[in-house]
Write an enzyme that holds these catalytic residues in place. Structure first.
Site, PDB file in Angstrom:
ATOM      1  N   PHE A 161       0.815  -1.228   0.000  1.00 27.46           N
ATOM      2  CA  PHE A 161       0.000   0.000   0.000  1.00 27.46           C
ATOM      3  C   PHE A 161       0.846   1.274   0.000  1.00 27.46           C
ATOM      4  CE2 PHE A 161      -3.540  -2.211   2.777  1.00 27.46           C
ATOM      5  CZ  PHE A 161      -3.882  -3.028   1.710  1.00 27.46           C
ATOM      6  N   ARG A 248       0.728  14.504   9.903  1.00 31.30           N
ATOM      7  CA  ARG A 248      -0.728  14.363  10.074  1.00 31.30           C
ATOM      8  C   ARG A 248      -1.529  15.652   9.856  1.00 31.30           C
ATOM      9  NH1 ARG A 248       0.443  10.049  14.348  1.00 31.30           N
ATOM     10  NH2 ARG A 248       0.346   8.207  13.023  1.00 31.30           N
ATOM     11  N   GLU A 369      -2.277   6.838   7.514  1.00 34.45           N
ATOM     12  CA  GLU A 369      -1.447   7.567   8.500  1.00 34.45           C
ATOM     13  C   GLU A 369      -1.985   7.401   9.919  1.00 34.45           C
ATOM     14  OE1 GLU A 369       0.657  11.039   7.822  1.00 34.45           O
ATOM     15  OE2 GLU A 369       0.743  10.764   5.666  1.00 34.45           O
TER      16      GLU A 369
HETATM   17  C1  LIG Z   1      -4.664   4.124  -0.277  1.00 30.64           C
HETATM   18  C2  LIG Z   1      -3.665   3.837   0.796  1.00 30.64           C
HETATM   19  C3  LIG Z   1      -2.442   4.483   0.784  1.00 30.64           C
HETATM   20  C4  LIG Z   1      -1.476   4.190   1.762  1.00 30.64           C
HETATM   21  N1  LIG Z   1      -0.245   4.793   1.705  1.00 30.64           N
HETATM   22  C5  LIG Z   1       0.740   4.360   2.540  1.00 30.64           C
HETATM   23  C6  LIG Z   1       2.096   4.820   2.379  1.00 30.64           C
HETATM   24  O1  LIG Z   1       2.385   5.674   1.521  1.00 30.64           O
HETATM   25  N2  LIG Z   1       3.049   4.309   3.202  1.00 30.64           N
HETATM   26  C7  LIG Z   1       2.768   3.397   4.163  1.00 30.64           C
HETATM   27  O2  LIG Z   1       3.684   2.959   4.853  1.00 30.64           O
HETATM   28  N3  LIG Z   1       1.496   2.947   4.348  1.00 30.64           N
HETATM   29  C8  LIG Z   1       0.486   3.400   3.554  1.00 30.64           C
HETATM   30  N4  LIG Z   1      -0.797   2.935   3.710  1.00 30.64           N
HETATM   31  C9  LIG Z   1      -1.095   2.003   4.800  1.00 30.64           C
HETATM   32  C10 LIG Z   1      -2.005   2.596   5.876  1.00 30.64           C
HETATM   33  O3  LIG Z   1      -1.308   3.510   6.668  1.00 30.64           O
HETATM   34  C11 LIG Z   1      -2.602   1.422   6.662  1.00 30.64           C
HETATM   35  O4  LIG Z   1      -3.550   0.818   5.800  1.00 30.64           O
HETATM   36  C12 LIG Z   1      -3.265   1.855   7.952  1.00 30.64           C
HETATM   37  O5  LIG Z   1      -2.299   2.271   8.881  1.00 30.64           O
HETATM   38  C13 LIG Z   1      -4.102   0.742   8.581  1.00 30.64           C
HETATM   39  O6  LIG Z   1      -3.442  -0.473   8.587  1.00 30.64           O
HETATM   40  P1  LIG Z   1      -4.196  -1.785   8.028  1.00 30.64           P
HETATM   41  O7  LIG Z   1      -4.727  -1.416   6.685  1.00 30.64           O
HETATM   42  O8  LIG Z   1      -3.265  -2.914   8.085  1.00 30.64           O
HETATM   43  O9  LIG Z   1      -5.408  -1.986   8.982  1.00 30.64           O
HETATM   44  P2  LIG Z   1      -5.393  -2.857  10.350  1.00 30.64           P
HETATM   45  O10 LIG Z   1      -4.278  -2.422  11.206  1.00 30.64           O
HETATM   46  O11 LIG Z   1      -5.490  -4.304   9.987  1.00 30.64           O
HETATM   47  O12 LIG Z   1      -6.752  -2.393  11.007  1.00 30.64           O
HETATM   48  C14 LIG Z   1      -8.016  -2.956  10.678  1.00 30.64           C
HETATM   49  C15 LIG Z   1      -9.050  -2.335  11.619  1.00 30.64           C
HETATM   50  O13 LIG Z   1      -8.727  -2.685  12.983  1.00 30.64           O
HETATM   51  C16 LIG Z   1      -8.634  -1.513  13.766  1.00 30.64           C
HETATM   52  N5  LIG Z   1      -7.582  -1.664  14.772  1.00 30.64           N
HETATM   53  C17 LIG Z   1      -6.352  -2.202  14.619  1.00 30.64           C
HETATM   54  N6  LIG Z   1      -5.686  -2.164  15.773  1.00 30.64           N
HETATM   55  C18 LIG Z   1      -6.481  -1.557  16.670  1.00 30.64           C
HETATM   56  C19 LIG Z   1      -6.363  -1.208  18.039  1.00 30.64           C
HETATM   57  N7  LIG Z   1      -5.253  -1.443  18.738  1.00 30.64           N
HETATM   58  N8  LIG Z   1      -7.418  -0.614  18.644  1.00 30.64           N
HETATM   59  C20 LIG Z   1      -8.555  -0.346  17.960  1.00 30.64           C
HETATM   60  N9  LIG Z   1      -8.730  -0.653  16.664  1.00 30.64           N
HETATM   61  C21 LIG Z   1      -7.712  -1.247  16.021  1.00 30.64           C
HETATM   62  C22 LIG Z   1      -8.277  -0.409  12.779  1.00 30.64           C
HETATM   63  O14 LIG Z   1      -8.631   0.878  13.276  1.00 30.64           O
HETATM   64  C23 LIG Z   1      -9.096  -0.819  11.561  1.00 30.64           C
HETATM   65  O15 LIG Z   1     -10.401  -0.354  11.699  1.00 30.64           O
HETATM   66  C24 LIG Z   1      -1.778   3.241   2.773  1.00 30.64           C
HETATM   67  C25 LIG Z   1      -3.033   2.602   2.783  1.00 30.64           C
HETATM   68  C26 LIG Z   1      -3.952   2.870   1.815  1.00 30.64           C
HETATM   69  C27 LIG Z   1      -5.247   2.113   1.833  1.00 30.64           C
END
Ligand SMILES: Cc1cc2nc3c(=O)[nH]c(=O)nc-3n(C[C@H](O)[C@H](O)[C@H](O)COP(=O)(O)OP(=O)(O)OC[C@H]3O[C@@H](n4cnc5c(N)ncnc54)[C@H](O)[C@@H]3O)c2cc1C
Length: 391
Positions: A161, A248, A369
């Site tokens: 991502f 942010r 983020e």
């Molecule tokens: C279009 C796009 C662009 C991006 N660009 C970048 C980039 O340039 N560089 C980069 O490094 N990353 C990037 N990302 C990654 C992005 O930062 C992550 O998708 C985001 O941090 C969430 O991680 P995850 O998708 O693995 O969700 P998960 O961590 O799997 O979370 C799934 C759900 O569980 C919840 N959750 C997880 N842990 C907890 C907790 N402890 N307490 C409560 N709720 C929780 C979350 O809030 C969410 O609702 C991008 C993502 C997208 C979709």
């Protein structure tokens, strides 16, 4: 609709000039192509070149490296204006700032001289790579390693991502140099496109911000020279947290601009759409929705600008405030774009109008983020710490 200036934000003449130039580029260059690029999911290279020609990439780079010496607030002003027209194009610009922050804050003089002038001129885009398949909110679960070998570091792993993936020339990559050391076991490296062992994987097909590129980065025995490490070995996670604190407000600015664009479109539509013999803006139910949207957009803007100014004041710790700006503004953008679709009625659901795209674009701002849930945790953590200190 021309936005009446309601509040005095005390912007300097230069800040006003940057904001109005960004607005002009957004209206003249982005507006005519935003629907087409959203549909084709094509990276907005022409716009990136227009932004480069207008010195927009210089805004966040210090003067000694060919920049204009602006800070977080100037960057937010540009992101806000670009996002008012297209959040997907705006993020391609903003991600280049994100990929530059660690270098700006912790890079050596030699690294800055080597990379920053090309970033400032817009010749090279950057990207920041932290996320992996098993490490999203829990960034400490990353598996990508960087082992010291042959006078450098050999990187192995896959990032997921990554915004600007495949399009950027310079990648700021977080990798484990000492797995067993936990939070003190990560370091940050600059990896250039074309480096041996570095390739690109799956390009994501997304719900929104479709003009932006979101792609996998694959490292297979990718040797980077020792001098490409930013800051000290083992400081990777600490630098990453500081970087995200700084970036942010920019994500908040993306949300403010997007919400502003949706509000303006909704007011215009409500003025000209006639039902029951009257423009729908004459109905109180619609008026109150618009009023709430306007209140929330202005409140989000105030918070984002205030936090951006705090970042620029070189305050030491603004984790909580920075998270607040991102969470509040992105929740506002989601509500405002959803209500804007409601005001457009059935037309709002159609691709003939820009409003359904705005709603699709808004969703990601609550996710990347740091998801809004995880950031609420971070805010609560700071509050609990503060209470404990009073006791
Ligand atoms: C279009 C796009 C662009 C991006 N660009 C970048 C980039 O340039 N560089 C980069 O490094 N990353 C990037 N990302 C990654 C992005 O930062 C992550 O998708 C985001 O941090 C969430 O991680 P995850 O998708 O693995 O969700 P998960 O961590 O799997 O979370 C799934 C759900 O569980 C919840 N959750 C997880 N842990 C907890 C907790 N402890 N307490 C409560 N709720 C929780 C979350 O809030 C969410 O609702 C991008 C993502 C997208 C979709």
């Amino acid at each position: 609709m021309e936005r009446k200036v309601i509040l005095e934000y005390f912007l300097s003449e230069q800040q006003k000039m940057i904001k109005s130039l960004a607005r002009r580029i957004a209206e003249e260059k982005i507006l005519p192509v935003r629907a087409e690029l959203d549909e084709s999911e094509e990276f907005p290279w022409t716009i990136m070149n227009d932004l480069a020609d207008s010195d927009m990439f210089r805004v966040f780079i210090p003067e000694e490296y060919d920049g204009l010496g602006g800070g977080c607030l100037e960057l937010c002003l540009v992101i806000e204006e670009l996002s008012r027209v297209c959040a997907g194009i705006a993020i391609s610009y903003a991600a280049s700032a994100l990929g530059s922050v660690t270098l700006l804050e912790y890079g050596s003089e030699e690294q800055k001289r080597k990379y920053l002038p090309d970033i400032a001129s817009g010749k090279k885009l950057t990207a920041f790579a932290l996320t992996e398949a098993t490490a999203g909110s829990d960034a400490s679960a990353i598996k990508t390693t960087a082992n010291r070998e042959n006078g450098g570091y050999v990187i192995n792993g896959t990032k997921q991502f990554i915004t600007n993936g495949g399009e950027a020339e310079i990648y700021t990559v977080v990798a484990l140099t000492a797995k067993e050391r936990g939070a003190r076991g990560a370091s940050i490296f600059l990896v250039e496109k074309g480096a041996s062992g570095f390739s690109f994987g799956k390009k994501e097909k997304k719900m929104g911000i479709r003009a932006s590129s979101t792609r996998e980065l694959i490292f297979r025995n990718c040797l980077v020279p020792e001098e490409n490490m930013i800051g000290r070995e083992g400081m990777g996670f600490i630098m990453t947290m500081k970087l995200l604190d700084r970036s942010r407000p920019g994500v908040g600015a993306q949300a403010v601009g997007l919400a502003q664009g949706a509000l303006e479109a909704a007011v215009d539509y409500a003025r000209q759409r006639i039902q029951f013999g009257h423009p729908i803006i004459s109905f109180q139910a619609v008026q109150h929705m618009l009023a709430n949207m306007a209140i929330e957009v202005e409140a989000a803007r105030s918070l984002v600008y205030a936090v951006a100014r705090t970042v620029d004041s070189r305050a030491r710790n603004f984790t909580e405030e920075s998270a607040m700006a991102k969470v509040f503004a992105s929740d506002v953008a989601m509500r405002v774009t959803t209500d804007a679709v409601q005001i457009f009625g059935g037309a709002g659901y159609m691709r003939d109008y820009p409003i359904e795209k705005m709603m699709r674009d808004a969703k990601i701002i609550q996710i990347y983020e740091g998801t809004n849930q995880v950031l609420r945790d971070a805010i609560a953590f700071e509050l609990r710490k503060r209470k404990a200190m009073r006791e």
